[in-house]
Design an enzyme around this catalytic site. Structure first.
Site, PDB file in Angstrom:
ATOM      1  N   ASP A  71     127.376  14.561 -88.003  1.00 45.30           N
ATOM      2  CA  ASP A  71     127.084  14.220 -89.394  1.00 45.30           C
ATOM      3  C   ASP A  71     125.565  14.302 -89.590  1.00 45.30           C
ATOM      4  O   ASP A  71     124.821  13.619 -88.866  1.00 45.30           O
ATOM      5  CB  ASP A  71     127.595  12.796 -89.655  1.00 45.30           C
ATOM      6  CG  ASP A  71     127.305  12.330 -91.084  1.00 45.30           C
ATOM      7  OD1 ASP A  71     126.592  13.032 -91.822  1.00 45.30           O
ATOM      8  OD2 ASP A  71     127.803  11.240 -91.429  1.00 45.30           O
ATOM      9  N   GLU A 108     102.055  15.639 -70.494  1.00 48.77           N
ATOM     10  CA  GLU A 108     103.089  15.691 -69.466  1.00 48.77           C
ATOM     11  C   GLU A 108     103.742  17.071 -69.485  1.00 48.77           C
ATOM     12  O   GLU A 108     104.836  17.256 -68.969  1.00 48.77           O
ATOM     13  CB  GLU A 108     104.107  14.563 -69.637  1.00 48.77           C
ATOM     14  CG  GLU A 108     104.680  14.425 -71.025  1.00 48.77           C
ATOM     15  CD  GLU A 108     105.603  13.231 -71.164  1.00 48.77           C
ATOM     16  OE1 GLU A 108     106.579  13.153 -70.402  1.00 48.77           O
ATOM     17  OE2 GLU A 108     105.359  12.393 -72.056  1.00 48.77           O
ATOM     18  N   CYS A 138     104.296   9.584 -71.906  1.00 51.35           N
ATOM     19  CA  CYS A 138     103.714   9.634 -73.254  1.00 51.35           C
ATOM     20  C   CYS A 138     102.490   8.736 -73.405  1.00 51.35           C
ATOM     21  O   CYS A 138     101.921   8.617 -74.495  1.00 51.35           O
ATOM     22  CB  CYS A 138     104.764   9.233 -74.289  1.00 51.35           C
ATOM     23  SG  CYS A 138     106.264  10.188 -74.134  1.00 51.35           S
ATOM     24  N   THR A 141     115.697  14.965 -80.640  1.00 48.78           N
ATOM     25  CA  THR A 141     114.404  14.276 -80.555  1.00 48.78           C
ATOM     26  C   THR A 141     113.332  15.139 -79.875  1.00 48.78           C
ATOM     27  O   THR A 141     112.375  14.617 -79.334  1.00 48.78           O
ATOM     28  CB  THR A 141     114.532  12.912 -79.835  1.00 48.78           C
ATOM     29  OG1 THR A 141     114.902  13.132 -78.470  1.00 48.78           O
ATOM     30  CG2 THR A 141     115.568  12.031 -80.477  1.00 48.78           C
ATOM     31  N   SER A 188     116.311   3.871 -72.132  1.00 50.59           N
ATOM     32  CA  SER A 188     114.898   4.078 -72.506  1.00 50.59           C
ATOM     33  C   SER A 188     114.586   3.353 -73.815  1.00 50.59           C
ATOM     34  O   SER A 188     113.500   2.791 -73.972  1.00 50.59           O
ATOM     35  CB  SER A 188     114.547   5.569 -72.604  1.00 50.59           C
ATOM     36  OG  SER A 188     115.130   6.172 -73.740  1.00 50.59           O
ATOM     37  N   HIS A 231     104.351   4.497 -80.807  1.00 50.16           N
ATOM     38  CA  HIS A 231     104.759   5.766 -80.211  1.00 50.16           C
ATOM     39  C   HIS A 231     106.122   6.089 -80.835  1.00 50.16           C
ATOM     40  O   HIS A 231     107.032   5.252 -80.810  1.00 50.16           O
ATOM     41  CB  HIS A 231     104.877   5.619 -78.694  1.00 50.16           C
ATOM     42  CG  HIS A 231     105.617   6.738 -78.043  1.00 50.16           C
ATOM     43  ND1 HIS A 231     105.256   8.052 -78.220  1.00 50.16           N
ATOM     44  CD2 HIS A 231     106.720   6.753 -77.248  1.00 50.16           C
ATOM     45  CE1 HIS A 231     106.095   8.823 -77.548  1.00 50.16           C
ATOM     46  NE2 HIS A 231     107.003   8.056 -76.955  1.00 50.16           N
ATOM     47  N   LYS A 237     113.182   0.317 -85.311  1.00 47.25           N
ATOM     48  CA  LYS A 237     113.970  -0.692 -84.584  1.00 47.25           C
ATOM     49  C   LYS A 237     113.037  -1.723 -83.931  1.00 47.25           C
ATOM     50  O   LYS A 237     113.292  -2.932 -83.967  1.00 47.25           O
ATOM     51  CB  LYS A 237     114.850  -0.022 -83.519  1.00 47.25           C
ATOM     52  CG  LYS A 237     116.071   0.644 -84.120  1.00 47.25           C
ATOM     53  CD  LYS A 237     116.758   1.577 -83.164  1.00 47.25           C
ATOM     54  CE  LYS A 237     117.600   0.891 -82.145  1.00 47.25           C
ATOM     55  NZ  LYS A 237     118.719   1.737 -81.683  1.00 47.25           N
ATOM     56  N   ASN A 278     109.058  14.744 -81.624  1.00 46.06           N
ATOM     57  CA  ASN A 278     108.309  14.049 -80.577  1.00 46.06           C
ATOM     58  C   ASN A 278     107.156  14.907 -80.074  1.00 46.06           C
ATOM     59  O   ASN A 278     107.343  16.080 -79.752  1.00 46.06           O
ATOM     60  CB  ASN A 278     109.257  13.711 -79.413  1.00 46.06           C
ATOM     61  CG  ASN A 278     108.689  12.642 -78.484  1.00 46.06           C
ATOM     62  OD1 ASN A 278     107.519  12.271 -78.609  1.00 46.06           O
ATOM     63  ND2 ASN A 278     109.508  12.161 -77.574  1.00 46.06           N
ATOM     64  N   SER A 319     107.188   6.408 -70.647  1.00 46.16           N
ATOM     65  CA  SER A 319     108.323   6.100 -69.767  1.00 46.16           C
ATOM     66  C   SER A 319     107.889   6.063 -68.316  1.00 46.16           C
ATOM     67  O   SER A 319     106.902   6.673 -67.918  1.00 46.16           O
ATOM     68  CB  SER A 319     109.405   7.163 -69.938  1.00 46.16           C
ATOM     69  OG  SER A 319     109.996   7.018 -71.196  1.00 46.16           O
TER      70      SER A 319
HETATM   71  N1  CAA Z   1     124.952   8.011 -90.358  1.00 41.42           N
HETATM   72  C1  CAA Z   1     123.904   7.192 -90.105  1.00 41.42           C
HETATM   73  N2  CAA Z   1     123.585   6.740 -88.851  1.00 41.42           N
HETATM   74  C2  CAA Z   1     124.350   7.157 -87.826  1.00 41.42           C
HETATM   75  C3  CAA Z   1     125.463   8.000 -88.023  1.00 41.42           C
HETATM   76  C4  CAA Z   1     125.760   8.426 -89.349  1.00 41.42           C
HETATM   77  N3  CAA Z   1     126.785   9.232 -89.611  1.00 41.42           N
HETATM   78  N4  CAA Z   1     126.029   8.235 -86.823  1.00 41.42           N
HETATM   79  C5  CAA Z   1     125.303   7.554 -85.901  1.00 41.42           C
HETATM   80  N5  CAA Z   1     124.298   6.909 -86.508  1.00 41.42           N
HETATM   81  C6  CAA Z   1     123.260   6.079 -85.895  1.00 41.42           C
HETATM   82  C7  CAA Z   1     123.764   5.153 -84.809  1.00 41.42           C
HETATM   83  O1  CAA Z   1     124.340   3.980 -85.353  1.00 41.42           O
HETATM   84  C8  CAA Z   1     122.489   4.902 -84.040  1.00 41.42           C
HETATM   85  O2  CAA Z   1     121.712   3.953 -84.732  1.00 41.42           O
HETATM   86  P1  CAA Z   1     121.112   2.658 -83.940  1.00 41.42           P
HETATM   87  O3  CAA Z   1     120.233   3.223 -82.842  1.00 41.42           O
HETATM   88  O4  CAA Z   1     120.354   1.934 -84.988  1.00 41.42           O
HETATM   89  O5  CAA Z   1     122.282   1.934 -83.388  1.00 41.42           O
HETATM   90  C9  CAA Z   1     121.741   6.227 -84.141  1.00 41.42           C
HETATM   91  O6  CAA Z   1     122.356   6.937 -85.221  1.00 41.42           O
HETATM   92  C10 CAA Z   1     121.829   7.082 -82.883  1.00 41.42           C
HETATM   93  O7  CAA Z   1     123.187   7.185 -82.559  1.00 41.42           O
HETATM   94  P2  CAA Z   1     123.642   7.174 -81.025  1.00 41.42           P
HETATM   95  O8  CAA Z   1     122.983   6.042 -80.303  1.00 41.42           O
HETATM   96  O9  CAA Z   1     125.103   7.268 -80.988  1.00 41.42           O
HETATM   97  O10 CAA Z   1     122.994   8.545 -80.578  1.00 41.42           O
HETATM   98  P3  CAA Z   1     123.073   9.298 -79.201  1.00 41.42           P
HETATM   99  O11 CAA Z   1     123.879   8.555 -78.201  1.00 41.42           O
HETATM  100  O12 CAA Z   1     123.482  10.675 -79.516  1.00 41.42           O
HETATM  101  O13 CAA Z   1     121.560   9.316 -78.649  1.00 41.42           O
HETATM  102  C11 CAA Z   1     119.258   8.883 -78.290  1.00 41.42           C
HETATM  103  C12 CAA Z   1     120.424   8.851 -79.313  1.00 41.42           C
HETATM  104  C13 CAA Z   1     119.546   7.933 -77.142  1.00 41.42           C
HETATM  105  C14 CAA Z   1     117.993   8.441 -78.990  1.00 41.42           C
HETATM  106  C15 CAA Z   1     119.101  10.339 -77.764  1.00 41.42           C
HETATM  107  O14 CAA Z   1     118.728  11.164 -78.826  1.00 41.42           O
HETATM  108  C16 CAA Z   1     118.084  10.471 -76.658  1.00 41.42           C
HETATM  109  O15 CAA Z   1     118.414  10.307 -75.491  1.00 41.42           O
HETATM  110  N6  CAA Z   1     116.799  10.810 -77.002  1.00 41.42           N
HETATM  111  C17 CAA Z   1     115.764  11.017 -76.013  1.00 41.42           C
HETATM  112  C18 CAA Z   1     115.285   9.714 -75.401  1.00 41.42           C
HETATM  113  C19 CAA Z   1     114.267   8.989 -76.214  1.00 41.42           C
HETATM  114  O16 CAA Z   1     113.679   9.502 -77.136  1.00 41.42           O
HETATM  115  N7  CAA Z   1     113.998   7.734 -75.822  1.00 41.42           N
HETATM  116  C20 CAA Z   1     112.987   6.957 -76.464  1.00 41.42           C
HETATM  117  C21 CAA Z   1     112.379   5.938 -75.549  1.00 41.42           C
HETATM  118  S1  CAA Z   1     111.606   6.784 -74.178  1.00 41.42           S
HETATM  119  C22 CAA Z   1     110.083   7.232 -74.780  1.00 41.42           C
HETATM  120  O17 CAA Z   1     109.634   6.719 -75.746  1.00 41.42           O
HETATM  121  C23 CAA Z   1     109.315   8.275 -74.083  1.00 41.42           C
HETATM  122  C24 CAA Z   1     109.544   9.512 -74.802  1.00 41.42           C
HETATM  123  O18 CAA Z   1     108.828   9.888 -75.710  1.00 41.42           O
HETATM  124  C25 CAA Z   1     110.735  10.240 -74.443  1.00 41.42           C
END
Ligand code: CAA
Length: 389
Positions: free
Chosen positions: A29, A79, A111, A152, A201, A233, A242, A275, A308
């Protein structure tokens, strides 16, 4: 004497992927990406750009004759480095024509690298107020096609000059730091894409935020009410939101409204680029300074840096009278608006082609990019860069 960020420059490649297109291709979606993740577009890097050229393209427009004379420290936070030995800072020094007497090196801690650079640069300038430092955060965020992290991704660089009596942001003397051995995100030496435990993470990021912001307030005997805005960040903009929401119960309704409004200003650019890893916090700061309607000189802004692995740091900046730069804002808005939209097939093809590190000899056609600095290929295992304008 104040020390801090005097000028900021930003570069992102001239191509992007619309995340509604990506959502459709991945049977998701679009609202999940646009609202749930908080991203609208992501930069796509062509073969003719890398961490070095992006850093040079970010820094070049902000450097004047005084900078070129006074910069004696060049720190390359990344990185996505291009060599396991030689630092990107040396390439950068040469491309920008900076003094040979400068100390130049690269810093890696996911980062967090640019923040480590800024803190070192701040101490350097305190001891040498007649000199300046150039700090860049430059990265390509790659998780892989059809992975959860794909939405991302992004790429770009932020360059900052650190000086005495800065025109943009004076930095707090102290900060609060927290680190721990955490496997939330990493990239083994043989991999082009990061590995990540995504939900873990996110949890660690928010824990480190709360720990460092509370430790800062306690240590500096200050109150959250002193802060007019918070910047984060932003691996994706929803994560900053969040983290911000976890603090809202601790402040008044009026302050909640102000913080949420400034947060919207601070994510305008990041939503369109994705990112930047090391550059993300500073792109968010840039977005805040350019897009705010509520801040004025003297306002205090909290900055949360996270790398991280993991390292977190919270510090505070005081907005300086020269923080508004309408030319900078116009330049960034125009660059983002003029980018070429790739379809998903083209993005996947480019993603698979990039990077070209392990090729002894290769020629890259830099023609379509239009950037000042480009990577033109590898000759005898040596990377070749060119200034085109
Ligand atoms: N409409 C609106 N919102 C929706 C939706 C819809 N139809 N469907 C899902 N969502 C929302 C969910 O409710 C969720 O919101 P919350 O986080 O508020 O609960 C959000 O969308 C994401 O949904 P999921 O958690 O189901 O998504 P996912 O499992 O596919 O993965 C993620 C999300 C974990 C961020 C993934 O994209 C990821 O692994 N990203 C890379 C890791 C990352 O960026 N980590 C950040 C911390 S690490 C860091 O900061 C260093 C760095 O730069 C990497």
């Amino acid at each position: 004497m104040n020390v801090g960020i005097d000028k900021l420059g930003f570069y992102t490649p001239a191509y992007y992927l619309d995340l509604v297109d990506l959502a459709r291709a991945r049977n998701e979606d679009p609202q999940k990406y646009l609202v749930g993740i908080g991203q609208a577009q992501q930069a796509v890097i062509p073969q003719s750009q890398d961490a070095v050229t992006m850093a040079a393209n970010a820094a070049s427009p902000i450097l004047d004759a005084t900078n070129r004379q006074q910069i004696s420290l060049i720190i390359f936070g990344s990185e996505s480095g291009v060599d396991n030995s030689k630092s990107g800072a040396i390439y950068l020094q040469n491309l920008l024509g900076l003094p040979r007497s400068a100390r130049a090196f690269e810093i890696k801690q996911a980062c967090y690298g640019a923040t480590a650079g800024i803190q070192m640069a701040k101490e350097f300038v305190k001891n040498h107020p007649d000199q300046q430092a150039l700090v860049v955060g430059t990265d390509v965020a790659r998780y892989g096609l059809q992975t959860a992290g794909e939405v991302t991704q992004g790429s770009g660089a932020v360059a900052m000059t650190i000086s005495a009596n800065p025109r943009t942001l004076a930095l707090s003397t102290n900060s609060s730091v927290y680190s721990d051995d955490i496997m939330d995100f990493w990239r083994p030496l043989n991999r082009k894409e990061a590995l990540v435990d995504g939900h873990y993470s996110n949890d660690i990021y928010q824990q480190f935020f709360l720990k460092t912001v509370h430790a800062y307030c306690e240590q500096e005997q200050c109150s959250l009410t002193d802060l007019q805005a918070l910047t984060f960040h932003l691996p994706y903009t929803k994560l900053g939101l969040k983290a911000l929401r976890t603090l809202l119960p601790e402040v008044s309704a009026a302050q909640q409204t102000q913080w949420l409004s400034e947060f919207e200003a601070s994510r305008v650019y990041n939503r369109q680029v994705g990112n930047l890893y090391t550059g993300s916090l500073y792109l968010s700061l840039l977005s805040l300074l350019d897009q705010t309607t509520g801040l004025s000189a003297g306002a205090k802004v909290g900055l949360f840096s996270y790398g991280s692995g993991a390292q977190g740091e919270f510090f505070v900046g005081t907005v300086q009278p020269g923080f508004r730069d309408t030319q900078r804002r116009s330049r960034i808005e125009a660059a983002l608006a003029q980018r070429t939209r790739l379809d998903v097939d083209q993005y996947e093809e480019w993603f698979t082609q990039w990077p070209t590190f392990n090729t002894a000899n290769v020629t890259i056609d830099p023609a379509p990019d239009g950037a000042e600095f480009v990577f033109t290929g590898v000759v005898d295992n040596k990377r070749q860069y060119q200034r085109r304008l």
